[in-house]
Design an enzyme around this catalytic site. Structure first.
Site, PDB file in Angstrom:
ATOM      1  N   THR A 206      85.273  10.006  91.711  1.00 38.42           N
ATOM      2  CA  THR A 206      84.391   9.478  92.911  1.00 38.42           C
ATOM      3  C   THR A 206      84.033   8.076  92.664  1.00 38.42           C
ATOM      4  OG1 THR A 206      83.222  11.484  92.753  1.00 38.42           O
ATOM      5  CG2 THR A 206      82.216   9.659  93.716  1.00 38.42           C
TER       6      THR A 206
ATOM      7  N   ARG B  45      84.226  23.313  99.769  1.00 40.64           N
ATOM      8  CA  ARG B  45      83.386  22.929  98.910  1.00 40.64           C
ATOM      9  C   ARG B  45      82.887  21.378  99.068  1.00 40.64           C
ATOM     10  NH1 ARG B  45      83.414  18.831  94.673  1.00 40.64           N
ATOM     11  NH2 ARG B  45      82.196  19.530  92.878  1.00 40.64           N
ATOM     12  N   VAL B  46      81.543  21.522  98.771  1.00 42.45           N
ATOM     13  CA  VAL B  46      80.877  20.244  98.804  1.00 42.45           C
ATOM     14  C   VAL B  46      80.172  20.005  97.372  1.00 42.45           C
ATOM     15  CG1 VAL B  46      79.310  18.674  99.995  1.00 42.45           C
ATOM     16  CG2 VAL B  46      80.766  20.208 101.208  1.00 42.45           C
ATOM     17  N   GLY B  47      80.420  18.953  96.778  1.00 45.26           N
ATOM     18  CA  GLY B  47      79.667  18.387  95.519  1.00 45.26           C
ATOM     19  C   GLY B  47      78.485  17.693  95.574  1.00 45.26           C
ATOM     20  N   ASP B  48      78.216  17.070  94.699  1.00 47.73           N
ATOM     21  CA  ASP B  48      77.093  16.326  94.629  1.00 47.73           C
ATOM     22  C   ASP B  48      77.080  14.928  95.515  1.00 47.73           C
ATOM     23  OD1 ASP B  48      78.675  15.489  92.817  1.00 47.73           O
ATOM     24  OD2 ASP B  48      76.977  14.435  91.581  1.00 47.73           O
TER      25      ASP B  48
ATOM     26  N   THR C 286      78.803  10.216  89.202  1.00 49.10           N
ATOM     27  CA  THR C 286      80.113  10.690  89.123  1.00 49.10           C
ATOM     28  C   THR C 286      80.237  11.910  88.269  1.00 49.10           C
ATOM     29  OG1 THR C 286      81.213   9.422  87.629  1.00 49.10           O
ATOM     30  CG2 THR C 286      81.373   8.672  89.906  1.00 49.10           C
ATOM     31  N   GLY C 287      80.961  12.671  88.412  1.00 48.66           N
ATOM     32  CA  GLY C 287      81.468  13.906  87.450  1.00 48.66           C
ATOM     33  C   GLY C 287      80.923  15.337  88.014  1.00 48.66           C
TER      34      GLY C 287
ATOM     35  N   GLY D  75      79.804  17.947  89.954  1.00 47.24           N
ATOM     36  CA  GLY D  75      78.952  17.817  90.918  1.00 47.24           C
ATOM     37  C   GLY D  75      77.907  18.879  90.924  1.00 47.24           C
TER      38      GLY D  75
END
Ligand code: ASP
Length: 364
Positions: free
Chosen positions: A213, A241-244, A264-265, A267
């Site tokens: 990211t 799928r949605v991360g942070d 980043t990382g 999520g």
């Protein structure tokens, strides 16, 4: 660089200038340039993830030209979004498990406390621009999937292919070797492809799939704080799928007078702790940027994914999360759960990549 380095440098710089000023005639002393060490109060500061060196340069150039800090932040991350060689962001990002590139992005403006976000957006190389339009042209914060796509189309963004030849081959390689229980098999020469080989050398394969990211925060010369986070998310993710990254409070948070942070990382770990908001709250409590990032990481390490498959033999997280933040005074920091991460700072002195602080040292 950490806060104490900055403070030390600032103190030395200020003391030296004060000493020099004492020797100058009054009118010359008045004209002496203000000190502008890294992240000094009064100067501008950019903080971004390790893949943001060129982005920080572009954002810095925009700030030098006097552009609005949000313009500068978005111009910065656009460099990564448009770079087909950055497989973690925008055009040329690694696709989902069906070979479709779905992008997530958010912007937050600490002057107005407004934000805009898009998730699972397809066909737009620069989702950060669409996130900004959501903030500025709707009374809403977050658009996803088909609705985000229609909104982008309404604002003139063509529906472009985001899969490059390189990422198509990488995705197909992943799919071919995923399982012995389906019809897709790996041909002997597949893994010999130079693009696939380079990808495997860089990211490897494993349960905790690599991801990436770009986050970029700006503290302008006036003290305004803004942030942008944009990503193609987890490699080969489940569609939808949605991360942070596009979630305000998790992937970024910016508040004038306090600070701006992003991540980043992994999520999911960050989503479960609203990490960027936590960092900014720690800044509000008076912690240094580095301490604020480390405290938020400690919370993640202690509170999330308390299941064996996410923990090593010593109970430490098998995943990594990075935070980047800048406080209201313009001091910046980057920190990660694990040693070895880097972050990028830009200020009046230039742009440089630095070692992030960390919670745990990787075993040699
Ligand atoms: N945080 C991003 C996500 O979970 C990926 C990353 O930064 O590595 O989608």
């Amino acid at each position: 660089m950490n806060d104490s380095t900055l403070s030390r440098r600032k103190l030395i710089g200020t003391a030296a200038l004060a000493g020099a000023a004492a020797l100058l005639p009054r009118d010359l002393a008045a004209q002496a340039p203000a000190p502008a060490p890294a992240g000094a109060p009064g100067g501008y500061t950019i903080v971004t993830s390790s893949n943001g060196l060129e982005a920080a340069k572009a954002a810095r150039q925009a700030l030098i030209q006097g552009r609005d800090p949000l313009d500068a932040a978005i111009a910065g991350v656009n460099v990564a979004e448009l770079d087909p060689d950055d497989v973690t962001v925008g055009y040329g990002g690694i696709p989902n498990e069906e070979g479709v590139v779905e992008l997530d992005a958010a912007v937050m403006d600490g002057r107005t406390m407004r934000a805009g976000a898009v998730a699972a957006l397809t066909g737009v190389k620069t989702p950060s621009k669409v996130a900004r339009l959501v903030m500025e042209h709707t009374d809403r914060v977050f658009l996803v999937g088909a609705g985000a796509r229609r909104f982008a189309t309404a604002h003139g963004f063509p529906d472009e292919s985001l899969l490059t030849e390189k990422t198509r081959k990488i995705w197909l390689h992943w799919k071919n070797r995923l399982s012995d229980l389906d019809d897709w098999i790996e041909a002997a020469r597949d893994a010999e492809d130079p693009d696939v080989k380079r990808f495997l050398e860089r990211y490897g394969e494993g349960l905790f799939r690599p991801q990436g990211t770009i986050h970029l925060s700006v503290r302008s010369e006036k003290g305004d704080l803004v942030g942008v986070t944009t990503t193609s998310g987890l490699f080969f993710k489940i569609p939808g799928r949605v991360g942070d990254s596009p979630v305000v409070g998790a992937g970024l948070y910016s508040e004038n007078g306090v600070g701006s942070a992003g991540s980043t990382g992994r999520g999911e770990a960050n989503l479960l702790t609203c990490g960027s908001h936590t960092v900014v709250e720690f800044l509000r409590d008076g912690l240094s940027p580095e301490e604020a990032c480390l405290r938020a990481l400690k919370r993640i390490a202690e509170k999330t994914h308390l299941v064996p498959r996410h923990r090593d033999a010593k109970g430490r997280p098998k995943f990594n999360v990075n935070f980047y933040c800048v406080n209201a005074a313009g001091r910046a920091a980057g920190a990660a759960i694990w040693s070895g991460s880097k972050y990028v700072v830009g200020d009046a002195e230039g742009v440089r990549r630095l070692d992030s602080a960390y919670l745990y040292k990787k075993d040699a």
